[in-house]
Scaffold this active site. Sequence first.
Site, PDB file in Angstrom:
ATOM      1  N   GLY A 327       8.621   6.534  -2.606  1.00  0.00           N
ATOM      2  CA  GLY A 327       8.489   7.932  -2.988  1.00  0.00           C
ATOM      3  C   GLY A 327       7.132   8.443  -3.393  1.00  0.00           C
ATOM      4  N   GLY A 328       6.051   7.748  -3.055  1.00  0.00           N
ATOM      5  CA  GLY A 328       4.731   8.232  -3.439  1.00  0.00           C
ATOM      6  C   GLY A 328       4.445   9.634  -2.928  1.00  0.00           C
ATOM      7  N   CYS A 450      -0.722   4.548   8.236  1.00  0.00           N
ATOM      8  CA  CYS A 450      -1.881   3.955   7.571  1.00  0.00           C
ATOM      9  C   CYS A 450      -2.518   2.932   8.514  1.00  0.00           C
ATOM     10  CB  CYS A 450      -1.511   3.337   6.236  1.00  0.00           C
ATOM     11  SG  CYS A 450      -0.173   2.118   6.297  1.00  0.00           S
TER      12      CYS A 450
END
Length: 515
Positions: A327-328, A450
Amino acid sequence: MAQKSKSRPTSRSSATSRPSSGTSRSSGTSRPSSGASRSSGTSRPSATSRHHTAKKSTNERPHSKKPTLKEQARSPRPVREDLVLQACLEAYALVRHEGRLSDRALDFTLRRKTNLYSSERRAVAERVYALLRRQRTVDFLLSRAHPGFESLDSTRQDVLRLAASRILHGEALGDVSRTSSLTSVDASALGALPQAAAALEALPEKKRFPIAASLPDFLAERFLALYGKDAARAAEAMNERAPLTVRANLLKEDRDALAKRLATEEVECKPSLLSPMGLHLETRMNVFSLETFREGFLEIQDEGSQLLGMLVDAPPTRVVDACAGAGGKTLQLAAQMKNRGDLHALDIDTRRMEDLKKRARRAGVHNVRAQLIAAEGPEADSSLDSLAGKADRVLVDAPCSGTGTFRRKPDARYRLTPEQLAEHVARQKALLERFSRMVKPGGRLIYGTCSVLREENEAVIEDFLSRHPEYTVRPVAELLGPELGAKVGPGPFLRLAPHLHGTDGFFGAVLVRAK
């Protein structure tokens, strides 16, 4: 279908990295827990450290004030090199000989080493991570400097590796030799490292680059194709220590107020250059121990990850974080939405969904609807039917190779294979296809990874657009604004890299569905 669990040998690199905590798919910057179990190490403290302890016990006043963080930094305890070496060997062996992830190996080791000072715990993490970043370079140099290196037992090899890595990162030969428990033959080999480095420099570029960059051959080829003449600089930046970056929780206060709050806890910080919400923490400490963290004023999140979240530009209506993980970015989107509307957080991992709920409570977020979904098959598709064609924004922060996070997860480069990369690409295409069904006409589909590799980024977008003419690309500069857009570089997509932006490597694309 799994979600994301998300250079040359003579150059100096900071050897002070912090292991990833595993609580965030992108940031991964917290240090391992100290734990509470008794250490199993058998090494005794050095005479220097015993003298230091005795002196402190006789001079300290019974009711003396606890030293501040700054005072402790000015007068650190002497490092007991024998204990640090033993812990380094144990953690490194778990990673390289038993296949454990580096952050988990360090956490496991340091939980047992309850007798280590905080400075010694940092030294263990820093040295292990520094070696993992330069593993291939170190092994090449030692194979030249020590003719019998390959035939040594594994422990002796690892002692040499740790020593060579320390020299590679700027420590004096004499200091390293004295504190590394080396035989005379092994100590002499360290003295031959400059000649070995010269031999590496003399190799043709195609042979030299993979070794100097400490990359597997297939990844080195991709770095050369992607970055061209900047490939060495890009690889060098991937082998540096990543900053510890946090994001201000804008539901509670802005970045300036957060900086002042951290200052009351003696934490020095500076604003991030790109994200208006980010702070780089200069003081080394356990972030999870800060009252500021416990009260939900900040989240650990890389600056590049924050920029990807900014691309969502989430309105207070209906938004989907399709690969939410712990949940960042979900919490960042909740702040964008000012806690209004419906924010659907989807993932296949029960544990991560529970972590997200805890983090949301701490951050004061209450517009999140966490939903566990199936990984694949008809059940996975049917679970999304209620959201089909209804979302204003859908973020697909897809599971990927993680090539943009090698600073934080250096061992990941040695685990990745061409076959696994192909599996990532197939999964990314499938996820983008599946979650695009939730975007309503006029809504936006935001894709991110990423990774720095083109096949996981631009190629995935090109494949999707070839089958979905109703979508068009919206240039990221239009969303980030002219000033920030100019800083992140030209082109329609967000493409970040450590050597250019000081962030982790990230990719982001915004696709708009026709009305």
